[in-house]
Design a protein around this motif. Structure first.
Motif, PDB file in Angstrom:
ATOM      1  N   LEU A 250       0.822  -1.216   0.000  1.00  0.00           N
ATOM      2  CA  LEU A 250       0.000   0.000   0.000  1.00  0.00           C
ATOM      3  C   LEU A 250       0.854   1.264   0.000  1.00  0.00           C
ATOM      4  N   GLY A 251       2.138   1.111   0.356  1.00  0.00           N
ATOM      5  CA  GLY A 251       3.024   2.275   0.441  1.00  0.00           C
ATOM      6  C   GLY A 251       2.910   2.994   1.770  1.00  0.00           C
ATOM      7  N   LEU A 252       2.438   2.276   2.803  1.00  0.00           N
ATOM      8  CA  LEU A 252       2.208   2.932   4.104  1.00  0.00           C
ATOM      9  C   LEU A 252       3.492   3.465   4.729  1.00  0.00           C
ATOM     10  N   GLU A 253       4.594   2.671   4.587  1.00  0.00           N
ATOM     11  CA  GLU A 253       5.867   3.086   5.202  1.00  0.00           C
ATOM     12  C   GLU A 253       6.308   4.434   4.664  1.00  0.00           C
ATOM     13  N   LYS A 254       6.254   4.546   3.320  1.00  0.00           N
ATOM     14  CA  LYS A 254       6.706   5.790   2.679  1.00  0.00           C
ATOM     15  C   LYS A 254       5.870   6.988   3.124  1.00  0.00           C
ATOM     16  N   LEU A 255       4.578   6.696   3.370  1.00  0.00           N
ATOM     17  CA  LEU A 255       3.670   7.786   3.789  1.00  0.00           C
ATOM     18  C   LEU A 255       3.865   8.165   5.250  1.00  0.00           C
ATOM     19  N   GLY A 256       4.511   7.252   6.005  1.00  0.00           N
ATOM     20  CA  GLY A 256       4.691   7.500   7.442  1.00  0.00           C
ATOM     21  C   GLY A 256       3.496   7.081   8.270  1.00  0.00           C
ATOM     22  N   VAL A 257       2.678   6.162   7.737  1.00  0.00           N
ATOM     23  CA  VAL A 257       1.543   5.659   8.522  1.00  0.00           C
ATOM     24  C   VAL A 257       2.085   4.713   9.594  1.00  0.00           C
ATOM     25  N   SER A 258       1.752   4.935  10.868  1.00  0.00           N
ATOM     26  CA  SER A 258       2.277   4.099  11.961  1.00  0.00           C
ATOM     27  C   SER A 258       1.646   2.718  11.938  1.00  0.00           C
ATOM     28  N   VAL A 259       2.536   1.734  11.995  1.00  0.00           N
ATOM     29  CA  VAL A 259       2.106   0.333  12.053  1.00  0.00           C
ATOM     30  C   VAL A 259       2.784  -0.250  13.289  1.00  0.00           C
ATOM     31  N   ASN A 260       2.050  -1.011  14.140  1.00  0.00           N
ATOM     32  CA  ASN A 260       2.686  -1.509  15.371  1.00  0.00           C
ATOM     33  C   ASN A 260       3.549  -2.742  15.099  1.00  0.00           C
ATOM     34  N   ALA A 261       4.181  -3.254  16.165  1.00  0.00           N
ATOM     35  CA  ALA A 261       5.156  -4.346  16.007  1.00  0.00           C
ATOM     36  C   ALA A 261       4.512  -5.601  15.418  1.00  0.00           C
ATOM     37  N   SER A 262       3.208  -5.789  15.624  1.00  0.00           N
ATOM     38  CA  SER A 262       2.538  -6.981  15.087  1.00  0.00           C
ATOM     39  C   SER A 262       1.985  -6.745  13.683  1.00  0.00           C
ATOM     40  N   GLY A 263       2.229  -5.565  13.128  1.00  0.00           N
ATOM     41  CA  GLY A 263       1.805  -5.304  11.750  1.00  0.00           C
ATOM     42  C   GLY A 263       0.449  -4.631  11.612  1.00  0.00           C
ATOM     43  N   TYR A 264      -0.202  -4.322  12.741  1.00  0.00           N
ATOM     44  CA  TYR A 264      -1.515  -3.655  12.675  1.00  0.00           C
ATOM     45  C   TYR A 264      -1.336  -2.148  12.483  1.00  0.00           C
ATOM     46  N   ILE A 265      -2.214  -1.538  11.698  1.00  0.00           N
ATOM     47  CA  ILE A 265      -2.178  -0.090  11.505  1.00  0.00           C
ATOM     48  C   ILE A 265      -2.733   0.570  12.772  1.00  0.00           C
TER      49      ILE A 265
ATOM     50  N   ILE B 109      -9.693   0.378   9.184  1.00  0.00           N
ATOM     51  CA  ILE B 109     -10.699  -0.359   9.980  1.00  0.00           C
ATOM     52  C   ILE B 109     -10.514  -1.867   9.805  1.00  0.00           C
ATOM     53  N   GLY B 110     -11.225  -2.628  10.629  1.00  0.00           N
ATOM     54  CA  GLY B 110     -11.341  -4.084  10.429  1.00  0.00           C
ATOM     55  C   GLY B 110     -10.128  -4.860  10.897  1.00  0.00           C
ATOM     56  N   ASP B 111      -9.838  -5.964  10.210  1.00  0.00           N
ATOM     57  CA  ASP B 111      -8.767  -6.877  10.648  1.00  0.00           C
ATOM     58  C   ASP B 111      -7.382  -6.241  10.606  1.00  0.00           C
ATOM     59  N   CYS B 112      -7.190  -5.169   9.810  1.00  0.00           N
ATOM     60  CA  CYS B 112      -5.839  -4.596   9.715  1.00  0.00           C
ATOM     61  C   CYS B 112      -5.561  -3.580  10.825  1.00  0.00           C
ATOM     62  N   VAL B 113      -6.530  -3.367  11.731  1.00  0.00           N
ATOM     63  CA  VAL B 113      -6.269  -2.536  12.919  1.00  0.00           C
ATOM     64  C   VAL B 113      -6.431  -3.424  14.158  1.00  0.00           C
ATOM     65  N   PRO B 114      -5.868  -3.031  15.314  1.00  0.00           N
ATOM     66  CA  PRO B 114      -5.980  -3.887  16.504  1.00  0.00           C
ATOM     67  C   PRO B 114      -7.445  -4.156  16.881  1.00  0.00           C
TER      68      PRO B 114
END
Ligand code: NAI
Length: 460
Positions: A275-290, A306-311
């Motif tokens: 998705l390019g989240l890293e480049k955008l600076g979107v915080s993702v936790n150690a388990s990979g959740y946004i 939302i949903g499964d990709c967040v805690p």
């Protein structure tokens, strides 16, 4: 560049429901999906196909055990191809139904895999779309086990286990969670010997321990074998099948078990790659959740998730609630999800359903509580249908406010709804108990459990 108020990435239950709700609220919305059909994991390779297989296999199993009703059945033939075709048709019809709902609500469906080159932009193939708000609803995928390759032929994920062309002689399931138990029971009913291997010393972690024990007893009675306290270490393929090496947890010993197929069902992990989240600076936790705030906004303004990709629990209905609340907030309304009242259901026979706190969690937190329990054995409807396994358990404050409810039993997934509503509306055990329940009905066990919490169950 087409301009949208909202572009939703992912058309699972979280994403497609959010897109429709946003369109209802007057937003110009598009939903991007790369899978080729709408509905995400839930409709394509999750909740819906597994429930179709549970229903078919349940009917088959029932036919072999009707003698107490005085019914004998001649030769029973199983055509697995027809059974699978029925499942595929249900999936096809429902996923096409979402395309229809998109059209009806004016949601543009963009086909392909999306990435976010910059805030306010979504790229799909060679096309770039602009959007004031972007909602990431990319869901989850099966967690891999290191050193074990899932080939979907011998070593299966839940996806492969939904489409076998014959019942394996011996299926070993790794993980006594929701997927392991549901799919384990499907293949057990269809003729496989099924062994469930679980790392912990109990099944269904997260479910109230007493209820999980009742479920294990009932599932064992129906043919599932459990090997607890063991973790899969490796899978060797030989001429005559698979050899699995298991570690006895905490014992420093190994043992081997032969299998024809193995299903790896040790949990799911969020999908956010590409998705390019890293480049955008979107915080993702150690388990990979946004990481998101209470408005579902990520660390980058205008990008929501939302949903499964967040805690939080990985459940289709929780994702839907997230999606609706998120777009209502985007549209200036007051979306809110009470995560304490999100129910969970395991659709085995018997079903296992729960909402709110477990007794273990209350004890650990030092919370004062009262408990009520009622076994289906003492419920007259259960006696007449022969569905007597399990019980209803309610946990409440000393004043009676319900803190948690847990059911193991037939139709538990439907019965829990009453207790979810009670919790949502702040009803007490006394108020549920004073509600008139039809007789004879399984729901009377809910009433009696509430009476039991007050020390006055009638039929216990
Ligand atoms: P789960 O988290 O429910 O269970 C996984 C189990 O595997 C746990 O008991 C864990 O202790 C065990 N485990 C982990 N590593 C192991 C190892 N190396 N060896 C042996 N055991 C090991 O995960 P599951 O069943 O894969 O489901 C994934 C998600 O999908 C869950 O969040 C579930 O809520 C959701 N889901 C929900 C359904 C429903 O609502 N009916 C149906 C299917 C899935």
């Amino acid at each position: 560049m087409s301009a949208y108020d909202l572009i939703v990435i992912g058309a699972g239950p979280g994403g497609y429901v959010a897109a429709i709700r946003a369109a209802q609220l007057g937003l110009k919305v598009a939903c991007v999906e790369g899978r080729g059909s709408l509905g995400g994991t839930c409709l394509n390779v999750g909740c819906i196909p597994s429930k179709a297989l549970l229903t078919s296999s349940g009917k088959f199993a029932e036919l072999t055990d009707l003698s107490s009703h005085g019914i004998s059945v001649g030769a029973i033939n199983l055509d697995l191809g027809t059974l699978m075709a029925r499942k595929d048709k249900i999936v096809g019809d429902l996923t096409k139904g979402i395309a229809f709902l998109f059209k009806k609500n004016g949601v543009d469906h963009i086909e392909g895999w999306a990435n976010i080159p910059a805030p306010g932009q979504v790229q799909v193939g060679d096309d770039t779309y602009s959007a004031t708000n972007i909602l990431v609803a990319t869901g989850s995928e099966p967690t891999a086990l290191s050193g074990v390759d899932i080939d979907e032929v011998d070593v299966l994920s839940s996806t492969g286990a939904l489409s076998l062309d014959a019942a394996p002689k011996h299926l070993v399931v790794i993980g006594a969670g929701v997927i392991g138990l549901e799919l384990g029971q499907v293949w057990s009913r269809l003729g496989s010997r099924v062994t469930i291997v679980e790392y912990l010393d109990r099944i269904l972690p997260g479910i109230d321990g007493e209820i999980a024990k009742l479920a294990q007893r009932a599932l064992s009675k129906r043919g599932l074998k459990f090997q607890l306290g063991r973790a899969l270490k490796s899978v060797e393929k030989g001429e005559h099948g698979l050899t699995l090496t298991l570690d006895r947890t905490g014992k420093d010993t190994e043992e081997q078990i032969e299998a024809d197929k193995v299903l790896i069902a040790i949990g799911r992990r969020p999908v956010t790659r590409g998705l390019g989240l890293e480049k955008l600076g979107v915080s993702v936790n150690a388990s990979g959740y946004i990481e998101v705030d209470e408005t579902f906004q990520t660390s980058v303004p205008g990008i929501f998730a939302i949903g499964d990709c967040v805690p939080g629990p990985m459940l289709a209905h929780k994702a839907e609630e997230d999606g609706v609340a998120c777009v209502e907030i985007i549209a200036g309304e007051h979306g809110h999800v009470d995560y304490n009242t999100v129910p969970g259901v395991v659709y085995t026979d018997p079903e296992v359903a729960s909402v709110g706190q477990t007794e273990e969690a209350l004890k650990e937190a030092g919370t004062n509580y009262i408990a009520g329990k009622f076994a289906f054995m003492a419920n007259s409807r259960a006696r007449s249908t022969g569905e007597t396994d399990g019980a209803v358990k309610v946990l409440a404050t000393p004043e009676g406010k319900i803190l948690g409810a847990h059911i193991c039993g037939a139709h538990g997934g439907d019965l829990i709804a009453e207790l979810v509503l009670a919790m949502t509306k702040g009803a007490t055990v006394e108020q549920v108990a004073r509600t008139c329940h039809a007789h004879p009905a399984m729901g009377e066990a809910v009433k009696e459990a509430c009476l039991d919490a007050l020390g006055r169950a009638i039929h216990a």
